[in-house]
Write a protein that holds these residues in place. Sequence first.
Motif, PDB file in Angstrom:
ATOM      1  N   PHE A 161      40.862  42.017  32.059  1.00 41.43           N
ATOM      2  CA  PHE A 161      40.264  41.493  30.820  1.00 41.43           C
ATOM      3  C   PHE A 161      41.019  40.257  30.334  1.00 41.43           C
ATOM      4  O   PHE A 161      40.410  39.239  29.974  1.00 41.43           O
ATOM      5  CB  PHE A 161      40.262  42.580  29.739  1.00 41.43           C
ATOM      6  N   ALA A 162      42.342  40.334  30.337  1.00 43.19           N
ATOM      7  CA  ALA A 162      43.151  39.189  29.897  1.00 43.19           C
ATOM      8  C   ALA A 162      42.859  37.977  30.791  1.00 43.19           C
ATOM      9  O   ALA A 162      42.742  36.849  30.293  1.00 43.19           O
ATOM     10  CB  ALA A 162      44.634  39.548  29.924  1.00 43.19           C
ATOM     11  N   LYS A 163      42.718  38.205  32.104  1.00 42.37           N
ATOM     12  CA  LYS A 163      42.422  37.095  33.010  1.00 42.37           C
ATOM     13  C   LYS A 163      41.025  36.539  32.740  1.00 42.37           C
ATOM     14  O   LYS A 163      40.816  35.321  32.768  1.00 42.37           O
ATOM     15  CB  LYS A 163      42.562  37.531  34.466  1.00 42.37           C
ATOM     16  N   GLN A 164      40.063  37.413  32.450  1.00 41.85           N
ATOM     17  CA  GLN A 164      38.707  36.949  32.112  1.00 41.85           C
ATOM     18  C   GLN A 164      38.728  36.089  30.847  1.00 41.85           C
ATOM     19  O   GLN A 164      37.951  35.158  30.699  1.00 41.85           O
ATOM     20  CB  GLN A 164      37.767  38.153  31.915  1.00 41.85           C
ATOM     21  N   GLU A 165      39.654  36.411  29.943  1.00 43.03           N
ATOM     22  CA  GLU A 165      39.793  35.653  28.691  1.00 43.03           C
ATOM     23  C   GLU A 165      40.760  34.476  28.827  1.00 43.03           C
ATOM     24  O   GLU A 165      41.052  33.798  27.839  1.00 43.03           O
ATOM     25  CB  GLU A 165      40.322  36.575  27.585  1.00 43.03           C
ATOM     26  N   SER A 166      41.281  34.274  30.028  1.00 46.67           N
ATOM     27  CA  SER A 166      42.284  33.222  30.286  1.00 46.67           C
ATOM     28  C   SER A 166      43.456  33.291  29.317  1.00 46.67           C
ATOM     29  O   SER A 166      43.950  32.269  28.828  1.00 46.67           O
ATOM     30  CB  SER A 166      41.661  31.825  30.198  1.00 46.67           C
ATOM     31  N   SER A 167      43.909  34.524  29.039  1.00 46.77           N
ATOM     32  CA  SER A 167      45.021  34.705  28.105  1.00 46.77           C
ATOM     33  C   SER A 167      46.075  35.603  28.749  1.00 46.77           C
ATOM     34  O   SER A 167      45.767  36.397  29.625  1.00 46.77           O
ATOM     35  CB  SER A 167      44.477  35.370  26.836  1.00 46.77           C
ATOM     36  N   SER A 168      47.309  35.457  28.314  1.00 46.17           N
ATOM     37  CA  SER A 168      48.327  36.392  28.813  1.00 46.17           C
ATOM     38  C   SER A 168      48.053  37.760  28.200  1.00 46.17           C
ATOM     39  O   SER A 168      47.506  37.858  27.088  1.00 46.17           O
ATOM     40  CB  SER A 168      49.736  35.916  28.432  1.00 46.17           C
ATOM     41  N   LEU A 169      48.427  38.815  28.919  1.00 48.18           N
ATOM     42  CA  LEU A 169      48.248  40.176  28.393  1.00 48.18           C
ATOM     43  C   LEU A 169      49.071  40.350  27.119  1.00 48.18           C
ATOM     44  O   LEU A 169      48.611  40.948  26.145  1.00 48.18           O
ATOM     45  CB  LEU A 169      48.656  41.203  29.456  1.00 48.18           C
ATOM     46  N   MET A 174      32.391  44.217  31.842  1.00 46.34           N
ATOM     47  CA  MET A 174      33.472  43.473  32.505  1.00 46.34           C
ATOM     48  C   MET A 174      33.075  43.075  33.931  1.00 46.34           C
ATOM     49  O   MET A 174      33.887  42.508  34.651  1.00 46.34           O
ATOM     50  CB  MET A 174      34.760  44.311  32.528  1.00 46.34           C
ATOM     51  N   ASN A 175      31.841  43.423  34.316  1.00 44.26           N
ATOM     52  CA  ASN A 175      31.328  43.023  35.638  1.00 44.26           C
ATOM     53  C   ASN A 175      32.220  43.461  36.800  1.00 44.26           C
ATOM     54  O   ASN A 175      32.585  42.659  37.659  1.00 44.26           O
ATOM     55  CB  ASN A 175      31.146  41.495  35.698  1.00 44.26           C
ATOM     56  N   ILE A 176      32.547  44.732  36.798  1.00 45.47           N
ATOM     57  CA  ILE A 176      33.406  45.252  37.873  1.00 45.47           C
ATOM     58  C   ILE A 176      32.613  45.343  39.171  1.00 45.47           C
ATOM     59  O   ILE A 176      31.498  45.873  39.200  1.00 45.47           O
ATOM     60  CB  ILE A 176      33.957  46.645  37.501  1.00 45.47           C
ATOM     61  N   ALA A 177      33.162  44.783  40.228  1.00 42.66           N
ATOM     62  CA  ALA A 177      32.496  44.815  41.536  1.00 42.66           C
ATOM     63  C   ALA A 177      33.099  45.898  42.427  1.00 42.66           C
ATOM     64  O   ALA A 177      32.385  46.539  43.211  1.00 42.66           O
ATOM     65  CB  ALA A 177      32.621  43.449  42.221  1.00 42.66           C
ATOM     66  N   GLN A 178      34.403  46.106  42.289  1.00 45.80           N
ATOM     67  CA  GLN A 178      35.089  46.994  43.236  1.00 45.80           C
ATOM     68  C   GLN A 178      36.423  47.476  42.673  1.00 45.80           C
ATOM     69  O   GLN A 178      37.094  46.752  41.945  1.00 45.80           O
ATOM     70  CB  GLN A 178      35.319  46.180  44.517  1.00 45.80           C
ATOM     71  N   ILE A 179      36.774  48.704  43.021  1.00 48.54           N
ATOM     72  CA  ILE A 179      38.118  49.209  42.699  1.00 48.54           C
ATOM     73  C   ILE A 179      38.779  49.696  43.983  1.00 48.54           C
ATOM     74  O   ILE A 179      38.158  50.404  44.775  1.00 48.54           O
ATOM     75  CB  ILE A 179      38.059  50.353  41.660  1.00 48.54           C
ATOM     76  N   ARG A 228      34.907  45.878  27.344  1.00 50.52           N
ATOM     77  CA  ARG A 228      36.329  45.703  27.037  1.00 50.52           C
ATOM     78  C   ARG A 228      37.114  46.949  27.460  1.00 50.52           C
ATOM     79  O   ARG A 228      36.551  48.044  27.516  1.00 50.52           O
ATOM     80  CB  ARG A 228      36.532  45.507  25.524  1.00 50.52           C
ATOM     81  N   PRO A 229      38.419  46.820  27.710  1.00 46.80           N
ATOM     82  CA  PRO A 229      39.229  47.972  28.140  1.00 46.80           C
ATOM     83  C   PRO A 229      39.257  49.116  27.122  1.00 46.80           C
ATOM     84  O   PRO A 229      39.376  50.281  27.497  1.00 46.80           O
ATOM     85  CB  PRO A 229      40.634  47.393  28.317  1.00 46.80           C
ATOM     86  N   GLU A 230      39.132  48.785  25.820  1.00 48.66           N
ATOM     87  CA  GLU A 230      39.126  49.847  24.794  1.00 48.66           C
ATOM     88  C   GLU A 230      38.000  50.836  25.052  1.00 48.66           C
ATOM     89  O   GLU A 230      38.107  52.024  24.733  1.00 48.66           O
ATOM     90  CB  GLU A 230      38.943  49.259  23.384  1.00 48.66           C
ATOM     91  N   GLU A 231      36.883  50.345  25.625  1.00 48.88           N
ATOM     92  CA  GLU A 231      35.746  51.230  25.893  1.00 48.88           C
ATOM     93  C   GLU A 231      36.073  52.211  27.023  1.00 48.88           C
ATOM     94  O   GLU A 231      35.556  53.328  27.045  1.00 48.88           O
ATOM     95  CB  GLU A 231      34.490  50.410  26.246  1.00 48.88           C
TER      96      GLU A 231
END
Length: 369
Positions: free
Chosen positions: A112-120, A1-6, A83-86
Amino acid sequence: MNIAQIELYIIQMPLKSPFLTHLGTVENREGIIVKVTDNDGLTGFGEGVAFSTPWYTEETVKTSLHMLTDILIPLLQRHPIKRPEEAAQLFQSVRRNHMAKSSLETALWDLFAKQESSSLAAILGGTRSQIASGVVVATDTTANALQQIEQFLQEGYQRIKVKINPKQDYTFLAEIRKSYPELPIMADANSAYTLRDMDRLKALDELNLLMIEQPLAHDDIIEHAVLQKEISTPICLDESIVTFEDARKAIELGSCRVINIKVGRVGGLCEAKQIHDFCLANNVPVWCGGMIEFGISRAHNIALASLPGFSIPGDISSSSRFWEEDIILPEVQVENGFIKVPDEPGIGFGINEKRLNQTCVSKRIFQFR
Ligand code: OSB
Ligand code: MG
């Protein structure tokens, strides 16, 4: 998911009016807002719903912070995920601490939903464009309760839940029922009874309640099955259901006829969806519970409650039920008894940066590489 920062924001906000239960009173809400940013600058938000003290479950804001800081975020730093399931899978190596896990897992779902351009809602399999809204009355006197109910009904809420305990149950509920003969009313006991109270609980059967939530011990499914055989009011379990396995066993035993799903209590959206799917397949209605939460968690609840099995109005109310000003934009608003499910990417609500910073008492940042 290419996380840069939390980033973790610990926030604090006073409730408009105290929330009373037999276990204690909530006047000031602390919470944790989790913000995950990816390498493209997309962001996902989650919310830690543990309270300041362990009155509802064993977790607190501090235990959640410890788990996030020392265990869960380091796990994600060591194991890049697609993916979030992981993440949910990774978190299985850690016992319990469901609210801590959920705060991070839900932020990953939003991202993830935003990366997929979809609503959650669409990503989760939601089928509703709006969800039915209910509200909770948690006050001390019958007069106050009746006054609050009248106000909430004017605001359009479709179902009222009241908190009960052995000192305030039959007479209290009968008064409300007398004023509102047709209203869908349910009662939440938050484990205030034991099987010795069988006659008290049986007496409630004549009040035509939608259900009674968590009458017996917070960790019980055995005695609830005994009770359900004796009373006609459907039992709904809340505290007792913290995993999918709990839900499966409770349904198999006949401990309840309804389940309240709270994302935080069960450790995230993966587990919540699994419980939903099982209940749907077994004709057990579910509804979405509430945690006196801020807008981020409300937004996740709205997405979840758009799934087909959520056939009963949940504890998802307007932001203004508890807050002078919420941390999301727009705020959650009930109109004619319903809340619209957003179709924008992710949770579909923006952040009220000014309000978030105003209520933030401390902040932590974790870099990924
Ligand atoms: O038992 O459902 C509960 C609030 C905090 C902790 C536990 C519970 C509740 C509520 C209120 O009943 C739900 C809400 O409207 O946020
Ligand atoms: Mg409850």
